[in-house]
Design a protein around this motif. Sequence first.
Motif: not given
Length: 236
Positions: A79-84, A86-87
């Motif tokens: 999830p942290q990779w996905r948020r990064s 997406a940003n």
Amino acid sequence: MLSCEQIRAALSARLDGESPGIADDIIDAHLAGCSECKAFYDRAVALNDQLASDLVPLGEPSAMQPPDLADAILAEVEPQWRRSAANRAAFLAVARVVLALIAVIYVVWAVMILADSTVVQPIVAEGQPLPERADPALANLLVEAASVRLALALGLATAAWRPRLAAGLVPLVAALWTFGLGFAVRGIVLGALSAPQLAHLCLLAISALCLGMAWYFGPSGRTWQESWRTLGSRPY
């Protein structure tokens, strides 16, 4: 040069008791210079210890085969990779849209300048006197100003289309903004700062900012970050 994804895959394999496929000194050197991978490794170790303590029954030997924790680790970190990601995609999209809009503004501006140049352009037959409003020097300046804006429009549109090319335009636009700022300060002191001059200065500043964003958050930006981190690695 190894990427962060390769190092993290090797770290996951090491935690699972498998062969990482990369020498330990290379992994340790990368961890010493990359704060993100170090944080990933610390979280993975903590999660590994927590799950191992929960899964080992009381009275069982501590040397039992460790469980496969790859799925649990990925579920924690992904999830942290996905948020990064997406940003990064959002910032890149904003930069590309703004660059395209500024390119359109420059094209319209150049057309308006060319239209104004026709009023002072001396087009007369040989031997005939120039019209009253003819000004050859001003006409040449207007044509050059229109050419600069058309060139900027083409460069910004290209950067919006291919963000990896944006880095080449950053020095040019930054230099134009720097010189423009100097003349703007002089115009403010003399009370002769014009609205077009101020508008051009603002567009150059926004263009330089968006070009930097397109480069940093685009595909080339990741390579630059990894190359910079490599300089801080300290092999044993």
